[in-house]
Design a protein around this motif. Structure first.
Motif, PDB file in Angstrom:
ATOM      1  N   ALA A   1       0.852  -1.188   0.000  1.00  0.00           N
ATOM      2  CA  ALA A   1       0.000   0.000   0.000  1.00  0.00           C
ATOM      3  C   ALA A   1       0.883   1.232   0.000  1.00  0.00           C
ATOM      4  CB  ALA A   1      -0.922   0.010   1.218  1.00  0.00           C
ATOM      5  N   SER A   2       0.411   2.287  -0.648  1.00  0.00           N
ATOM      6  CA  SER A   2       1.172   3.538  -0.631  1.00  0.00           C
ATOM      7  C   SER A   2       0.252   4.695  -0.274  1.00  0.00           C
ATOM      8  CB  SER A   2       1.850   3.791  -1.984  1.00  0.00           C
ATOM      9  OG  SER A   2       0.921   4.144  -2.993  1.00  0.00           O
ATOM     10  N   GLY A   3       0.869   5.813   0.099  1.00  0.00           N
ATOM     11  CA  GLY A   3       0.094   6.992   0.458  1.00  0.00           C
ATOM     12  C   GLY A   3       0.975   8.221   0.463  1.00  0.00           C
ATOM     13  N   THR A   4       0.343   9.391   0.517  1.00  0.00           N
ATOM     14  CA  THR A   4       1.118  10.628   0.555  1.00  0.00           C
ATOM     15  C   THR A   4       1.710  10.859   1.933  1.00  0.00           C
ATOM     16  OG1 THR A   4      -0.924  11.814   0.989  1.00  0.00           O
ATOM     17  CG2 THR A   4      -0.168  11.764  -1.284  1.00  0.00           C
ATOM     18  N   THR A   5       0.995  10.415   2.945  1.00  0.00           N
ATOM     19  CA  THR A   5       1.536  10.381   4.297  1.00  0.00           C
ATOM     20  C   THR A   5       1.448   8.920   4.699  1.00  0.00           C
ATOM     21  OG1 THR A   5      -0.612  10.660   5.349  1.00  0.00           O
ATOM     22  CG2 THR A   5       0.590  12.657   4.753  1.00  0.00           C
ATOM     23  N   GLY A   6       1.578   8.605   5.968  1.00  0.00           N
ATOM     24  CA  GLY A   6       1.421   7.207   6.344  1.00  0.00           C
ATOM     25  C   GLY A   6      -0.011   6.838   6.614  1.00  0.00           C
ATOM     26  N   GLU A   7      -0.915   7.802   6.450  1.00  0.00           N
ATOM     27  CA  GLU A   7      -2.266   7.614   6.925  1.00  0.00           C
ATOM     28  C   GLU A   7      -3.143   6.892   5.902  1.00  0.00           C
ATOM     29  OE1 GLU A   7      -1.745  11.605   9.654  1.00  0.00           O
ATOM     30  OE2 GLU A   7      -3.172  11.611   8.008  1.00  0.00           O
ATOM     31  N   THR A   8      -3.814   7.614   5.044  1.00  0.00           N
ATOM     32  CA  THR A   8      -4.652   6.969   4.042  1.00  0.00           C
ATOM     33  C   THR A   8      -3.795   6.125   3.119  1.00  0.00           C
ATOM     34  OG1 THR A   8      -6.238   8.774   4.122  1.00  0.00           O
ATOM     35  CG2 THR A   8      -6.272   7.349   2.177  1.00  0.00           C
ATOM     36  N   GLN A   9      -4.179   4.873   2.957  1.00  0.00           N
ATOM     37  CA  GLN A   9      -3.393   3.933   2.177  1.00  0.00           C
ATOM     38  C   GLN A   9      -4.186   3.430   0.979  1.00  0.00           C
ATOM     39  OE1 GLN A   9      -1.448   0.924   4.674  1.00  0.00           O
ATOM     40  NE2 GLN A   9      -1.886   2.224   6.430  1.00  0.00           N
ATOM     41  N   TYR A  10      -3.478   3.296  -0.127  1.00  0.00           N
ATOM     42  CA  TYR A  10      -4.071   2.755  -1.350  1.00  0.00           C
ATOM     43  C   TYR A  10      -3.365   1.446  -1.646  1.00  0.00           C
ATOM     44  CZ  TYR A  10      -6.056   7.355  -1.524  1.00  0.00           C
ATOM     45  OH  TYR A  10      -6.746   8.504  -1.193  1.00  0.00           O
ATOM     46  N   PHE A  11      -4.151   0.390  -1.649  1.00  0.00           N
ATOM     47  CA  PHE A  11      -3.590  -0.951  -1.738  1.00  0.00           C
ATOM     48  C   PHE A  11      -3.479  -1.425  -3.182  1.00  0.00           C
ATOM     49  CE2 PHE A  11      -3.327  -2.749   2.548  1.00  0.00           C
ATOM     50  CZ  PHE A  11      -3.955  -1.765   3.273  1.00  0.00           C
ATOM     51  N   GLY A  12      -2.455  -2.232  -3.403  1.00  0.00           N
ATOM     52  CA  GLY A  12      -2.336  -2.956  -4.650  1.00  0.00           C
ATOM     53  C   GLY A  12      -3.144  -4.238  -4.581  1.00  0.00           C
ATOM     54  N   PRO A  13      -3.192  -4.976  -5.686  1.00  0.00           N
ATOM     55  CA  PRO A  13      -4.016  -6.192  -5.749  1.00  0.00           C
ATOM     56  C   PRO A  13      -3.407  -7.379  -5.015  1.00  0.00           C
ATOM     57  CG  PRO A  13      -2.851  -5.872  -7.802  1.00  0.00           C
ATOM     58  CD  PRO A  13      -2.582  -4.653  -6.979  1.00  0.00           C
ATOM     59  N   GLY A  14      -2.136  -7.258  -4.638  1.00  0.00           N
ATOM     60  CA  GLY A  14      -1.504  -8.330  -3.880  1.00  0.00           C
ATOM     61  C   GLY A  14      -0.794  -9.363  -4.740  1.00  0.00           C
ATOM     62  N   THR A  15       0.111 -10.075  -4.103  1.00  0.00           N
ATOM     63  CA  THR A  15       0.769 -11.240  -4.700  1.00  0.00           C
ATOM     64  C   THR A  15       0.420 -12.444  -3.848  1.00  0.00           C
ATOM     65  OG1 THR A  15       2.660 -10.034  -5.632  1.00  0.00           O
ATOM     66  CG2 THR A  15       2.961 -12.376  -5.194  1.00  0.00           C
ATOM     67  N   ARG A  16      -0.162 -13.438  -4.489  1.00  0.00           N
ATOM     68  CA  ARG A  16      -0.490 -14.673  -3.767  1.00  0.00           C
ATOM     69  C   ARG A  16       0.701 -15.607  -3.852  1.00  0.00           C
ATOM     70  NH1 ARG A  16      -4.978 -16.781  -1.840  1.00  0.00           N
ATOM     71  NH2 ARG A  16      -6.230 -15.190  -2.883  1.00  0.00           N
ATOM     72  N   LEU A  17       1.320 -15.880  -2.717  1.00  0.00           N
ATOM     73  CA  LEU A  17       2.499 -16.744  -2.657  1.00  0.00           C
ATOM     74  C   LEU A  17       2.108 -18.107  -2.112  1.00  0.00           C
ATOM     75  CD1 LEU A  17       5.595 -17.177  -2.808  1.00  0.00           C
ATOM     76  CD2 LEU A  17       5.706 -16.362  -0.441  1.00  0.00           C
ATOM     77  N   THR A  18       2.478 -19.130  -2.854  1.00  0.00           N
ATOM     78  CA  THR A  18       2.255 -20.502  -2.421  1.00  0.00           C
ATOM     79  C   THR A  18       3.596 -21.208  -2.360  1.00  0.00           C
ATOM     80  OG1 THR A  18       0.097 -20.550  -3.495  1.00  0.00           O
ATOM     81  CG2 THR A  18       1.065 -22.672  -2.888  1.00  0.00           C
ATOM     82  N   VAL A  19       3.910 -21.731  -1.193  1.00  0.00           N
ATOM     83  CA  VAL A  19       5.164 -22.455  -1.006  1.00  0.00           C
ATOM     84  C   VAL A  19       4.838 -23.936  -0.860  1.00  0.00           C
ATOM     85  CG1 VAL A  19       7.252 -22.700   0.372  1.00  0.00           C
ATOM     86  CG2 VAL A  19       6.156 -20.452   0.143  1.00  0.00           C
ATOM     87  N   LEU A  20       5.330 -24.714  -1.801  1.00  0.00           N
ATOM     88  CA  LEU A  20       5.024 -26.157  -1.803  1.00  0.00           C
ATOM     89  C   LEU A  20       5.995 -26.952  -0.936  1.00  0.00           C
ATOM     90  CD1 LEU A  20       4.305 -26.548  -5.616  1.00  0.00           C
ATOM     91  CD2 LEU A  20       2.659 -26.197  -3.753  1.00  0.00           C
TER      92      LEU A  20
END
Lengths: 112, 112
Positions: A93-112
């Protein structure tokens, strides 16, 4: 404008391998967070970057986890010697300050 | 360290019923944000509250910030199936370089 992007969207790896997850924040955002979210669970804070300040690494679960933010923009989360318990969705997530955050869609990690 | 608690953890309602989630901080906050995460999605910013006693509305959603700036609530009137998801609050302490701390979220399910 473009939002936060993350790559890859999905990553399958074998136990013991290293992985790198990338986050491209919104242009101009000085704050950047990494979180981990297991299925049906809340957001586990990992690390926080704010401008040129030293990052807050207090959420990193072990020394196998590290993150960098180059040039105040793109960030990479690296997990060394992956374990099955590392399987989760990793959100940036990123923001102009640390407060309001805009999230990305994420990375789904699977460890076998 | 700062803790942000959310209750309830889960809420199941019949469509048309009201829903409220509560967020409580162990320390005084400078501001609080609310996010919604749809199933399979990432958290999306809804609103930020800054002033003591502040009340903001977004259609059927009403957000309140307590007088002491240590608690907040989100109330949804006449829930719809589109309200399904997990609602997170995130608080910023007065002195913490802007870093937010998330609650564990309240997961809402709506029965049509």
């Amino acid at each position: 404008g473009a939002g936060v992007s993350q790559s890859p969207s999905n990553k399958v790896t074998e136990k013991g391998k290293d992985v790198e997850l990338r986050c491209d924040p919104i242009s101009g955002h000085t704050a950047l967070y990494w979180y981990r979210q297991s299925l049906g669970q809340g957001l586990e804070f990992l690390i926080y970057f704010q401008g040129n300040s030293a990052p807050d690494k207090s959420g990193l679960p072990s020394d196998r986890f590290s993150a960098e933010r180059t040039g105040g923009s793109v960030s990479t989360l690296t997990i060394q010697r992956t374990q099955q318990e590392d399987s989760a969705v990793y959100l940036c997530a990123s923001g102009t300050t640390g407060e309001t955050q805009y999230f990305g869609p994420g990375t789904r990690l699977t460890v076998l | 360290g700062q803790q942000v608690m959310q209750i309830p953890q889960y809420q199941h309602v019949q469509e048309g019923e009201d829903f409220t989630t509560y967020c409580n901080s162990s320390t005084t906050l400078s501001n609080i944000q609310w996010y919604k995460q749809r199933p399979g999605g990432h958290p999306v910013f809804l609103i930020q509250l800054v002033k003591s006693g502040e009340v903001k509305k977004q259609k059927r959603l009403t957000f309140q910030f307590g007088e002491a700036k240590k608690n907040s609530s989100l109330h949804i009137t006449a829930t719809q199936t589109t309200d399904v998801g997990t609602y997170f609050c995130a608080g910023n302490r007065l002195t913490n370089a802007g870093k937010s701390t998330f609650g564990d979220g309240t997961t809402l399910t709506v029965k049509p």
